[in-house]
Design a protein around this motif. Structure first.
Motif, mmCIF file in Angstrom:
data_model
loop_
_atom_site.group_PDB
_atom_site.id
_atom_site.type_symbol
_atom_site.label_atom_id
_atom_site.label_comp_id
_atom_site.label_asym_id
_atom_site.label_seq_id
_atom_site.Cartn_x
_atom_site.Cartn_y
_atom_site.Cartn_z
ATOM 1 N N GLN A 128 50.045 43.550 35.475
ATOM 2 C CA GLN A 128 50.030 42.147 35.841
ATOM 3 C C GLN A 128 49.851 41.234 34.635
ATOM 4 O OE1 GLN A 128 45.855 41.156 37.670
ATOM 5 N NE2 GLN A 128 46.350 43.285 38.215
ATOM 6 N N GLU A 130 47.917 37.728 33.707
ATOM 7 C CA GLU A 130 46.928 36.723 34.080
ATOM 8 C C GLU A 130 46.899 35.699 32.955
ATOM 9 O OE1 GLU A 130 43.208 38.569 34.878
ATOM 10 O OE2 GLU A 130 43.849 39.386 36.807
ATOM 11 N N ALA A 208 48.328 34.473 38.372
ATOM 12 C CA ALA A 208 48.416 35.932 38.294
ATOM 13 C C ALA A 208 49.769 36.355 38.853
ATOM 14 C CB ALA A 208 47.295 36.589 39.076
ATOM 15 N N LEU A 209 50.493 37.149 38.082
ATOM 16 C CA LEU A 209 51.819 37.633 38.469
ATOM 17 C C LEU A 209 51.889 39.135 38.268
ATOM 18 C CD1 LEU A 209 53.833 34.925 36.515
ATOM 19 C CD2 LEU A 209 53.776 35.067 39.000
ATOM 20 N N ILE A 210 52.566 39.829 39.137
ATOM 21 C CA ILE A 210 52.857 41.240 38.903
ATOM 22 C C ILE A 210 53.922 41.332 37.835
ATOM 23 C CG2 ILE A 210 53.817 43.328 39.944
ATOM 24 C CD1 ILE A 210 52.514 42.305 42.592
ATOM 25 N N VAL A 262 54.167 42.252 48.550
ATOM 26 C CA VAL A 262 53.287 41.393 47.756
ATOM 27 C C VAL A 262 52.906 40.151 48.557
ATOM 28 C CG1 VAL A 262 53.061 40.054 45.635
ATOM 29 C CG2 VAL A 262 54.282 42.232 45.589
ATOM 30 N N GLU A 268 46.494 37.431 46.039
ATOM 31 C CA GLU A 268 45.986 37.065 44.714
ATOM 32 C C GLU A 268 47.099 36.814 43.706
ATOM 33 O OE1 GLU A 268 45.440 41.669 44.976
ATOM 34 O OE2 GLU A 268 45.676 39.961 46.326
ATOM 35 N N PHE A 269 48.321 37.227 44.044
ATOM 36 C CA PHE A 269 49.440 37.047 43.121
ATOM 37 C C PHE A 269 50.340 35.894 43.560
ATOM 38 C CE2 PHE A 269 48.397 41.611 42.620
ATOM 39 C CZ PHE A 269 48.127 41.603 41.263
#
Length: 350
Positions: A128, A130, A208-210, A262, A268-269
């Motif tokens: 991820q 952040e 936050a990104l995958i 997702v 959270e993402f």
């Protein structure tokens, strides 16, 4: 302790720097070969598992992470890199097979179950990003766009125009942004001498990104484990499309299913980051080829735009350019756009 894991570090380094050609996206042997996606990924995954099995101290890695997590969080987590990678790879293949049987809901459940099992172990290990800020370019063909919302997501009343994209299904608006202007233009297959309007968005605050890129930088042990564990997903989401003009693109099945997982199970993402496959020479180690696809909240609305997403972003007023593929000219446009002042996105409530 670092020298104990030298072999793992070297394998991860070679993978992330595309030095192992057999495992280097965008997998041109798939694009130019005659294997379908299931056959190809099955062969690719088996070769990958074989390479993982050659890492002599992989058990030390598993034990080391177990002890680190136990020390800092008092949790007992069963780390097993080879097992985790194979569980994920097997689920990807089984999901594709179910989809091919005309059972998309079963395909979704197969993949979803992997991420929810064992107290969300796979979700907790996802690679991820952040960041305290994220910027990305967006373009539209034409010269008549003068408002930021003209380059925002497709308005809800026009969702019938939402095509099937790599990470989003028919009829569902998402916001795709690109790290660089050349990448954004590649994504829309820009042709020379055509007019385009461009803007740069900036995400306000933490995001936050995958991350489905291969990261060519020094990583911590858990990050290396994560990258190697999720390589099957990175590969399955990173195949170039064989038949661009066909209505069904099997290369989109896994990324679209994953994006839905997702959205449903990982609030959270804010979305997913990945490397574009549209450039003439896709390079999963070139962060300027990175794309971001953000979830659009409030898609249940029948008209207008997402005010929730608009509040999280600022952007500059669009500027119009005449496209050509001279990289120096494109960089000049990119800098000019990036230097423009950002402003809030005004959503008409009517």
């Amino acid at each position: 302790m670092g020298h104990i894991f030298n072999e793992l570090y070297q394998f991860s380094y070679n993978l992330a720097h595309a030095k192992i050609k057999a495992f280097a996206p965008p997998f041109l042997d798939y694009l130019n070969g005659d294997k379908d996606i299931i056959q190809y990924l099955n062969d690719l995954f088996n070769r990958y598992y074989s390479e993982l099995s050659k890492l002599k101290r992989i058990d030390w890695v598993n034990d080391g992470l177990h002890e680190i997590i136990k020390h800092y969080s008092n949790k007992e987590i069963d780390f097993n890199l080879s097992r985790d990678a194979k569980i994920l790879g097997d689920a990807i293949l089984a999901s594709l097979e179910a989809y091919y049987e005309g059972l998309p809901s079963k395909a979704f459940q197969i993949l979803q179950n992997v991420f929810l099992q064992n107290d969300r172990h796979f979700i907790n290990m996802l690679p991820q990003i952040e960041a305290t800020a994220m910027k990305g370019f967006r373009v539209r063909e034409g010269s008549h766009y003068n408002k930021i919302t003209d380059l925002f997501h497709i308005p809800f009343e026009l969702r019938q125009k939402c095509s099937s994209y790599r990470f989003s299904i028919l009829g569902f608006p998402s916001l795709y942004l690109a790290e660089s202007l050349p990448t954004a233009l590649n994504e829309v297959r820009a042709k020379s001498d055509n007019d385009f309007c461009i803007t740069q968005y900036e995400y306000n605050g933490e995001i936050a990104l995958i991350d489905l890129a291969l990261i060519p930088r020094q990583m911590q042990l858990w990050e290396i484990y994560s990258q190697l564990m999720f390589y099957p997903l990175i590969a399955a989401c990173g195949l170039k499309v064989k038949n661009e003009n066909s209505p069904f693109k099997p290369e989109y099945v896994i990324p679209q299913l994953f994006f839905q997982i997702v959205k449903m199970d990982m609030p959270e993402f804010a979305g997913v980051s990945y490397i574009s496959t549209r450039s003439a020479n896709p390079d999963f180690t070139d962060m300027r080829q990175r794309n971001y696809v953000l979830f659009v909240p409030e898609t249940y609305l029948t008209k207008g735009y997402s005010s929730q997403l608009a509040k999280k972003l600022t952007a500059c007023d669009p500027i119009c350019i005449k496209y050509n593929d001279d990289i120096k000219t494109l960089i000049q446009y990119e800098v000019e756009c990036a230097m423009r002042p950002k402003k809030s996105i005004t959503i008409n409530s009517k």
